[in-house]
Design a protein around this motif. Structure first.
Motif, PDB file in Angstrom:
ATOM      1  N   ARG A 122      14.208  77.964 115.583  1.00 24.48           N
ATOM      2  CA  ARG A 122      13.256  78.726 114.759  1.00 24.48           C
ATOM      3  C   ARG A 122      13.830  80.270 115.148  1.00 24.48           C
ATOM      4  O   ARG A 122      13.910  81.074 114.411  1.00 24.48           O
TER       5      ARG A 122
ATOM      6  N   MET B  15      11.198  70.541 111.011  1.00 27.56           N
ATOM      7  CA  MET B  15       9.814  71.447 110.579  1.00 27.56           C
ATOM      8  C   MET B  15       9.918  72.501 111.549  1.00 27.56           C
ATOM      9  O   MET B  15       9.332  73.510 111.166  1.00 27.56           O
ATOM     10  N   GLU B  16      10.653  72.517 112.905  1.00 23.74           N
ATOM     11  CA  GLU B  16      10.797  73.895 113.645  1.00 23.74           C
ATOM     12  C   GLU B  16      11.856  74.745 112.806  1.00 23.74           C
ATOM     13  O   GLU B  16      11.312  76.112 112.395  1.00 23.74           O
TER      14      GLU B  16
ATOM     15  N   TRP C  13      12.099  74.933 109.418  1.00 22.82           N
ATOM     16  CA  TRP C  13      11.426  75.225 108.371  1.00 22.82           C
ATOM     17  C   TRP C  13      10.542  76.342 108.774  1.00 22.82           C
ATOM     18  O   TRP C  13      10.369  77.342 108.100  1.00 22.82           O
ATOM     19  N   ARG C  14       9.519  76.475 109.891  1.00 23.32           N
ATOM     20  CA  ARG C  14       8.876  77.541 110.324  1.00 23.32           C
ATOM     21  C   ARG C  14       9.693  78.807 110.540  1.00 23.32           C
ATOM     22  O   ARG C  14       9.242  79.892 110.253  1.00 23.32           O
TER      23      ARG C  14
ATOM     24  N   GLU D  76      10.177  80.067 107.200  1.00 23.24           N
ATOM     25  CA  GLU D  76       8.683  80.894 106.731  1.00 23.24           C
ATOM     26  C   GLU D  76       8.697  82.040 107.272  1.00 23.24           C
ATOM     27  O   GLU D  76       7.914  83.060 106.660  1.00 23.24           O
ATOM     28  N   ASP D  77       8.974  82.273 108.402  1.00 20.55           N
ATOM     29  CA  ASP D  77       8.952  83.628 109.178  1.00 20.55           C
ATOM     30  C   ASP D  77       9.698  84.507 108.559  1.00 20.55           C
ATOM     31  O   ASP D  77       9.123  85.964 108.076  1.00 20.55           O
TER      32      ASP D  77
ATOM     33  N   GLU E 270       3.575  69.258 106.007  1.00 21.03           N
ATOM     34  CA  GLU E 270       3.338  69.928 107.140  1.00 21.03           C
ATOM     35  C   GLU E 270       3.677  71.342 107.330  1.00 21.03           C
ATOM     36  O   GLU E 270       3.285  72.294 108.172  1.00 21.03           O
ATOM     37  N   GLY E 271       4.248  71.902 105.974  1.00 21.14           N
ATOM     38  CA  GLY E 271       4.567  73.156 105.929  1.00 21.14           C
ATOM     39  C   GLY E 271       3.589  74.145 105.777  1.00 21.14           C
ATOM     40  O   GLY E 271       2.696  73.446 105.043  1.00 21.14           O
ATOM     41  N   THR E 272       3.732  75.493 105.706  1.00 19.80           N
ATOM     42  CA  THR E 272       2.653  76.380 105.313  1.00 19.80           C
ATOM     43  C   THR E 272       3.004  76.771 103.909  1.00 19.80           C
ATOM     44  O   THR E 272       2.134  76.987 102.802  1.00 19.80           O
TER      45      THR E 272
END
Ligand code: NDP
Length: 326
Positions: free
Chosen positions: A99, A141-142, A144-145, A148-149, A175-177
């Motif tokens: 991330r 998923m890490e 992906w966050r 997103e950041d 699981e994503g935002t």
């Protein structure tokens, strides 16, 4: 040369993606090293802007960001386009999946491009690797966050995926935002991906299709099985519209709302490939072309097939990893 007006597709972030892009992957040499920077690419991109291309597909691993950036800068300075008329897609490489590494990778790409934002930033593969190319267990998923950041920071306007399979995309959706804006996968007449394309589109995820010419052209220096440029079915459709068979297979993707990203460095083919917005195929013709499907992939990095996030079916004899430098 006349300029083609290119339509666009709406992404989940509310922004528009031009319906065709120029591919800029120039290939690797036998040692797995990206071919030395091909200075002609800057001129190709400038010419592409002149004939109507507004979307350029690159990746940090292609090492073409700098030349694309130079071309865009020159065309903005010439007053031919504004920055906001241009859509740049680039990608995070597998060795920067933590991330905290994502923003650094984006800043490196921005620097090479000479821009202050990227239109669309894709995770190139779900596969995380360590600096020495051994497998890392970073969960996508890490990563992906991290994307997103970056979107929240504004350094990228849109985020998405590449080479994810349906289950992996479903996980990001669940699981994503932020919903992915796009996914880039291999789509051509021999890899139609009917179900995957429909699923992505039902979630508002724009599909970009890579290697759009499929078997029509040589792959990795040799011809592959499948329909060629003089295929009789494609030729008869082409003849009806006064087009070429490469134009027919690109238009087929446009009809399916798949964004093709054909690569060419040839001035004549550059114009040929974008000259596809003055005709439409009938549903029958689209179906006929769907019928070429043999579920054949040309991008099959079986050297990663023991990675927990490998997206494709495993093969019996995986090829050696060209990225590992001995
Ligand atoms: P393409 O299907 O775009 O084929 C490119 C080849 O077709 C080149 O040899 C080109 O030669 C030739 N060509 C282009 N236009 C014509 C035409 N009108 N008639 C005849 N031949 C033509 O394959 P790529 O694999 O390059 O895919 C396109 C882009 O997709 C890449 O550049 C890259 O941006 C992206 N990509 C992404 C991947 C991912 O993992 N996300 C994987 C692979 C590709 P010439 O240049 O001499 O015209």
């Amino acid at each position: 040369a006349s300029t083609m007006e290119v339509p666009s597709l709406k992404m989940n972030n509310g922004r528009d993606m031009p319906a065709i892009g120029l591919g800029t992957y120039l290939g690797f040499d036998q040692n797995g090293v990206v071919k030395s920077k091909d200075k002609q690419l800057r001129d190709v991109v400038m010419r592409a802007i002149d004939v109507g291309y507004r979307h350029f597909d690159t990746a940090s691993v292609y090492e073409t960001e700098q030349e694309i950036g130079e071309a865009v800068k020159m065309k903005v300075e010439e007053g031919v386009v504004k920055r906001e008329d241009i859509f740049i897609t680039t990608k995070l490489w597998n060795t920067q999946h933590r991330r905290t590494e994502v923003a650094q990778a984006i800043n490196d790409s921005l620097k090479k491009l000479g821009l202050d934002y990227i239109d669309l930033y894709l995770m190139h593969w779900p596969i995380g690797l360590n600096a020495d190319y051994s497998h890392s267990d970073v969960d996508f998923m890490e990563t992906w966050r991290g994307l997103e950041d970056a979107q929240r920071m504004g350094i990228v306007k849109g985020i998405g995926l590449s080479n994810f399979n349906k289950q992996q995309l479903e996980r990001v959706l669940k699981e994503g935002t932020i919903k992915p804006d796009a996914i880039q996968i291999e789509v051509h007449l021999q890899n139609v991906q009917k179900e995957m394309v429909e699923f992505c589109q039902s979630e508002g995820v724009v599909v970009m299709g890579y290697s759009p010419f499929g078997s029509l052209v040589a792959r990795h220096g040799s011809t592959v099985e499948g329909p060629k440029i003089d295929d009789p079915v494609l030729s008869s459709i082409a003849q009806k519209y006064g087009k070429t068979t490469p134009q027919i297979v690109l238009r087929w993707q446009i009809e399916r709302k798949v964004v093709p990203i054909p690569k060419t460095v040839n001035p004549k083919r550059l114009e040929e490939n974008i000259n596809i917005f003055d005709f439409t195929l009938t549903p029958d013709e689209v179906e006929k072309i769907n019928g070429f499907d043999t579920h054949t992939r040309y991008t099959l990095p079986s050297f990663w097939q023991n990675h927990p996030y490998y997206p494709f079916d495993k093969v019996d004899n995986p090829i050696a990893d060209p990225f590992i430098k001995v």
